[in-house]
Design a protein around this motif. Structure first.
Motif, mmCIF file in Angstrom:
data_model
loop_
_atom_site.group_PDB
_atom_site.id
_atom_site.type_symbol
_atom_site.label_atom_id
_atom_site.label_comp_id
_atom_site.label_asym_id
_atom_site.label_seq_id
_atom_site.Cartn_x
_atom_site.Cartn_y
_atom_site.Cartn_z
ATOM 1 N N GLU A 140 35.383 35.412 -28.868
ATOM 2 C CA GLU A 140 34.390 36.424 -28.496
ATOM 3 C C GLU A 140 33.494 36.761 -29.696
ATOM 4 N N ALA A 141 34.124 36.951 -30.874
ATOM 5 C CA ALA A 141 33.341 37.269 -32.081
ATOM 6 C C ALA A 141 32.339 36.155 -32.352
ATOM 7 N N GLY A 153 26.984 34.236 -32.682
ATOM 8 C CA GLY A 153 26.097 33.084 -32.462
ATOM 9 C C GLY A 153 25.548 32.497 -33.753
ATOM 10 N N ALA A 154 24.221 32.427 -33.832
ATOM 11 C CA ALA A 154 23.572 31.750 -34.960
ATOM 12 C C ALA A 154 23.647 32.554 -36.250
ATOM 13 N N ARG A 174 33.495 30.763 -41.980
ATOM 14 C CA ARG A 174 32.077 30.498 -41.678
ATOM 15 C C ARG A 174 31.267 31.588 -42.363
ATOM 16 N N ARG A 175 30.346 31.187 -43.205
ATOM 17 C CA ARG A 175 29.526 32.167 -43.906
ATOM 18 C C ARG A 175 28.404 32.657 -42.981
ATOM 19 N N GLY A 176 27.862 33.846 -43.320
ATOM 20 C CA GLY A 176 26.768 34.383 -42.524
ATOM 21 C C GLY A 176 25.470 33.645 -42.807
ATOM 22 N N ALA A 177 24.612 33.549 -41.803
ATOM 23 C CA ALA A 177 23.310 32.902 -41.973
ATOM 24 C C ALA A 177 22.424 33.760 -42.873
#
Lengths: 319, 319
Positions: A70-71, A76-77, A105-108
């Motif tokens: 869900e997170a 998403g992107a 996963r790092r933030g965009a």
């Protein structure tokens, strides 16, 4: 594709869940062979679902799969693709007594997400039984002072479970009552705490042996030790995990996605932003030393735990 | 000297303690007359012991008397004489349904003591029974960052009691692990917390309805709700108050006197000292609004509570 683990043969789904139970010797031996070859031969990254499928089925892992999914979907992107090496996305001891999976996963760029980290550990114990630890942490960056999301399950046997579920404060709370109001009171989080700690009779407040860990939590944290007793306790615990805990977790994640990850960028002076990020790093550093760097070597061989701790440290320290 | 209160006649000491019990109508009427005349006619300040002697006997008040006496004796000349007016050292409602005593002694110049505040409240409830609140707070000043001492009993009936006993942190704890080590881990405070919360079966963690109040406590705070049930509960509670609670309170006070009030003055930059004192004031201001300014008007008439809150505010705000 890696071979399907022996614990998920055609008969697995029809078997009742036996959480953390000791496997029969042939099954254990088969899985042991699988585990080692999987850890050694992995050439492409394994998915979250595949990693979890390689571990014995466990209700708390199902809940975490749903929450992490869900997170990921809602962010998403704003999340970049994973960059952890294959031997961190899936690893195990050569002895075959422990397996794990860590993903980061790092933030965009331009988003308020620092990183999303998930960790799945399963370790069989020499005397029988197993310990299973599962964690999901989503940290924000200096674009906002909104709390981080954290959820962790620590399960040492089939009838009891420690659950930690919180939006971790990033400010010194007592002198900042408006921070408490904005993120904790106005969002109704205390009702979620009560839904576990006051309405699940098997739940007691959990007190960490570490005074530092105790000081991290918000006033609405769900920090509980759920003990269901020997008599039918495993089934009762499963019901609680799939019921009240799953529901509280989804609710808290929902609040976090809307009010924290979804908050507009804050106007802040550079110095204030630096203090905020500096606090995050200091707290992360101590937490890492106390928690992961101290505990992973007890579950995994030194080379494995060093590799995994290094990857987690990279996420927290932002380098 | 003010007249001895009617509840302490020659027969009082031979009567078993009836904690928070409803007084018989003649005794209540006698005390009512006394109370009002005492509040109106007081021309010299009443002593702590005399003020407490005018309230119905209660085990938690005896324990607080002992703790406050010990603090005062050990702090000696570091405390200036009291300056509260006589009508704050002893006050009551004209209706005779509530009495109280507040005292404040400021720290001597050059000492690390900001002030010692004690508050004793007794209020009879319309439906019978009474609520009794007793608090002792000793705050330090900017000479050190060592924690403040706080101890509070809130008793709404003879069989249950809320106890708050802590050394209140003056730093944001998560990024200051050395502060946790120095004042909480190295001083063995967690053993005192456990002596109540793990060894008194009637004690449960107390969760304040205020999220801010919840955020004030240290990780070793004794914040407990002791519920002893109807069957013989009053005697059981008395035993716990005079036994484990008295002992924990004296131990925590001892730690505070030695390691906090007794700590040498810290070297600190002026800006750091100002931030520390600024934090103290911010926290005190919110606490005052939430706690005293919100609750005293429920126990005392407006003119009485205004006067008392003003005196307490002066202590906390250092003016």
């Amino acid at each position: 594709m890696l071979p399907a683990p022996s614990t998920r043969g055609p008969s697995a789904s029809s078997r009742p869940l036996r959480l953390g139970s000791r496997m029969s010797p042939p099954a254990a031996a088969a899985r042991r062979r699988m585990t080692v070859s999987a850890a050694a031969s992995a050439s492409s990254r394994i998915s979250r679902e595949d990693a979890v499928a390689r571990m014995p089925p466990l209700a708390h892992r199902e809940v975490m799969l749903a929450v992490a999914g869900e997170a990921e979907e809602r962010l998403g992107a704003r999340l970049l693709p994973s960059e952890v090496p294959a031997d961190v996305a899936w690893f195990g001891n050569a002895a075959g007594d422990a397996v794990g999976s860590v993903d980061v996963r790092r933030g965009a760029p331009g988003s308020s997400i620092a990183f999303m980290l998930e960790a799945w550990f399963h370790r069989e114990l020499p005397g029988g039984g197993a310990i299973d630890i599962t964690a999901l942490i989503v940290n924000l960056n200096g674009a906002t002072d909104a709390p981080h999301f954290v959820m962790e399950f620590i399960q040492g046997n089939p009838t009891s479970l420690i659950v930690l579920l919180d939006l971790l404060p990033r400010r010194d709370l007592p002198p900042h009552p408006s921070y408490i109001d904005r993120y904790y009171a106005a969002t109704g989080l205390d009702a979620r705490r009560r839904s576990v700690l006051e309405r699940v009779p098997q739940a007691r407040p959990y007190v960490s042996p570490s005074l530092l860990i105790r000081s991290l939590w918000s006033p609405t944290a769900v920090v509980a030790d759920v003990q269901c007793g020997e008599q039918g306790g495993a089934a009762i615990l499963e019901g609680i995990v799939r019921g009240q805990l799953a529901s509280a977790a989804m609710d808290v994640l929902g609040v976090w996605l809307e009010h924290c990850a979804g908050a507009p960028e804050m106007e802040m002076e550079t110095a204030g932003r630096e203090r905020l990020v500096g606090r995050d790093r200091k707290v992360a550093a101590t937490e890492l030393e106390l928690n992961l760097a101290a505990n992973l070597p007890r579950m995994f061989a030194a080379d494995v735990s060093d590799r995994v701790v290094a990857e987690i440290r990279k996420a927290f320290m932002g380098s």
